[in-house]
Write an enzyme that holds these catalytic residues in place. Structure first.
Site, PDB file in Angstrom:
ATOM      1  N   GLY A 285      38.614  37.277  37.299  1.00  0.00           N
ATOM      2  CA  GLY A 285      39.716  36.587  36.629  1.00  0.00           C
ATOM      3  C   GLY A 285      39.651  35.074  36.637  1.00  0.00           C
TER       4      GLY A 285
ATOM      5  N   CYS B 113      46.769  44.236  35.517  1.00  0.00           N
ATOM      6  CA  CYS B 113      45.475  44.188  36.211  1.00  0.00           C
ATOM      7  C   CYS B 113      45.391  45.488  36.982  1.00  0.00           C
ATOM      8  CB  CYS B 113      45.447  42.998  37.165  1.00  0.00           C
ATOM      9  SG  CYS B 113      44.069  43.020  38.346  1.00  0.00           S
ATOM     10  N   THR B 114      44.237  46.154  36.911  1.00  0.00           N
ATOM     11  CA  THR B 114      44.153  47.489  37.511  1.00  0.00           C
ATOM     12  C   THR B 114      44.222  47.459  39.044  1.00  0.00           C
ATOM     13  OG1 THR B 114      41.738  47.377  37.302  1.00  0.00           O
ATOM     14  CG2 THR B 114      42.951  48.549  35.568  1.00  0.00           C
TER      15      THR B 114
ATOM     16  N   CYS C 127      39.164  47.578  33.756  1.00  0.00           N
ATOM     17  CA  CYS C 127      39.442  46.201  34.164  1.00  0.00           C
ATOM     18  C   CYS C 127      40.026  45.485  32.952  1.00  0.00           C
ATOM     19  CB  CYS C 127      38.130  45.543  34.592  1.00  0.00           C
ATOM     20  SG  CYS C 127      38.270  43.799  35.002  1.00  0.00           S
ATOM     21  N   ASN C 128      41.238  44.986  33.087  1.00  0.00           N
ATOM     22  CA  ASN C 128      41.875  44.278  31.970  1.00  0.00           C
ATOM     23  C   ASN C 128      41.096  43.021  31.597  1.00  0.00           C
ATOM     24  OD1 ASN C 128      44.889  45.462  31.578  1.00  0.00           O
ATOM     25  ND2 ASN C 128      44.208  45.692  33.670  1.00  0.00           N
ATOM     26  N   THR C 129      40.624  42.316  32.628  1.00  0.00           N
ATOM     27  CA  THR C 129      39.922  41.050  32.396  1.00  0.00           C
ATOM     28  C   THR C 129      38.650  41.295  31.584  1.00  0.00           C
ATOM     29  OG1 THR C 129      40.767  40.371  34.547  1.00  0.00           O
ATOM     30  CG2 THR C 129      39.045  39.000  33.572  1.00  0.00           C
TER      31      THR C 129
ATOM     32  N   ASP D 169      34.939  48.357  37.192  1.00  0.00           N
ATOM     33  CA  ASP D 169      35.904  47.276  37.416  1.00  0.00           C
ATOM     34  C   ASP D 169      35.188  46.195  38.224  1.00  0.00           C
ATOM     35  OD1 ASP D 169      38.476  45.953  37.579  1.00  0.00           O
ATOM     36  OD2 ASP D 169      38.596  46.623  39.651  1.00  0.00           O
TER      37      ASP D 169
HETATM   38  N1  DGL Z   1      41.053  44.794  38.050  1.00  0.00           N
HETATM   39  C1  DGL Z   1      40.732  43.629  37.261  1.00  0.00           C
HETATM   40  C2  DGL Z   1      41.662  43.569  36.056  1.00  0.00           C
HETATM   41  O1  DGL Z   1      42.209  44.593  35.671  1.00  0.00           O
HETATM   42  C3  DGL Z   1      40.707  42.415  38.135  1.00  0.00           C
HETATM   43  C4  DGL Z   1      39.962  41.303  37.531  1.00  0.00           C
HETATM   44  C5  DGL Z   1      39.427  40.298  38.507  1.00  0.00           C
HETATM   45  O2  DGL Z   1      38.461  40.608  39.193  1.00  0.00           O
HETATM   46  O3  DGL Z   1      39.945  39.188  38.548  1.00  0.00           O
HETATM   47  O4  DGL Z   1      41.855  42.547  35.444  1.00  0.00           O
END
Ligand code: DGL
Length: 278
Positions: free
Chosen positions: A51, A194-195, A81-83, A18
């Site tokens: 993000g 977002c995780t 990580c979704n992003t 992540d």
């Molecule tokens: N945990 C990341 C996600 O799930 C955060 C992304 C970021 O760093 O902005 O999107």
């Protein structure tokens, strides 16, 4: 291309990454469901948040981190990580074809399935919500279910969580700003896209209790991601059936900070190392 190295293939670790500590909300499900698996956790905290960055940057960075994990001998990968998933999973799969790879995506489908009002709030980073992959998913599920998705970028929230400011006044004020308008528009379901966000679930529940007119469901996909990983490992004959598992953390920031996050968020005390990945 870097190939993973392992003596007994099922004894190799699973790589999880992540932009920071958020993926620990996924790791806790993997750890619970697959207690015999060795886990490598990579927090790219020196470069978080992802993000606010460009898609090209997130792709290049994700490929570098994944390369590092496969060089450590990972037998499988979880992009926690979704992003990074929305931006880079296609490029990751193309570079490591045949490897078991699981990504995380905001739970739009489970959100639409549980919503009674048909209005589903989606909390995520700006980059995730602008991603082509996410917008396609939204259109597809909206067409199939009639659900309306209210997309809410949560600028600054990842930074607060990286700082460990989970219940701080500034974090709560930020959450109110993002969550209350969704409730006012009739959302009865909030997708944590977002995780990092499951770590402020308590604060979100308190806001919901004050501002919502009825019950609100929070959707987190960590559990489903762990189940999908288990299925892929089983299918590939890579499940580690028994034995004590080791957990190791890597970070591009301060090792003590990641160690404190492991302890504070999950009650775990793995060996944590600071690394440079270019
Ligand atoms: N945990 C990341 C996600 O799930 C955060 C992304 C970021 O760093 O902005 O999107």
């Amino acid at each position: 291309m870097t190939q993973p190295v392992a003596n007994a293939p099922f004894d190799a670790p699973i790589g999880i990454f992540d932009s920071g500590v958020g993926g620990l909300s996924v790791l806790r499900h993997i750890h619970a469901q697959l207690p015999h698996e060795h886990l490598l956790y990579f927090a790219d905290s020196g470069f978080a948040p992802y993000g606010d960055r460009s898609e090209e940057w997130v792709i290049a960075r994700s490929l570098a981190v994944v390369r590092f994990l496969f060089e450590q001998g990972a037998k499988a990968l979880v992009v926690a990580c979704n992003t990074a998933t929305v931006a880079a999973i296609k490029a990751i799969r193309a570079e490591w074809p045949g490897m078991p790879i699981v990504g995380v995506e905001p739970g739009l489908k489970p959100g639409a399935a549980v919503s009674q009002s048909g209005k589903v709030g989606v909390l995520a980073t700006d980059r995730t919500l602008r991603g082509e992959k996410l917008l396609q998913l939204r259109d597809q599920i909206a067409a199939a279910t009639g659900a309306q998705f209210l997309l809410q970028p949560c600028i600054g929230l990842v930074d607060q969580i990286e700082l460990g400011e989970l219940g701080a006044e500034a974090t709560v004020a930020m959450l109110e700003k993002y969550v209350v308008p969704l409730l006012e528009q009739g959302a009865d379901t909030l997708v944590l896209g977002c995780t990092h966000y499951p770590f402020v679930e308590d604060a979100i529940r308190r806001i919901v209790a004050t501002h919502a007119s009825g019950p609100v469901t929070l959707v987190d996909t960590g559990d489903a991601v762990a189940r999908q990983l288990a299925r892929l490992l089983e299918g590939a004959g890579l499940l580690r059936p028994a034995g004590v598992a080791h957990l190791r953390g890597y970070t591009t920031a301060d090792a003590a900070v990641l160690a404190a996050a492991f302890q504070g968020l999950l009650g775990l005390a793995p060996h944590v190392e600071a690394v440079e990945v270019a």
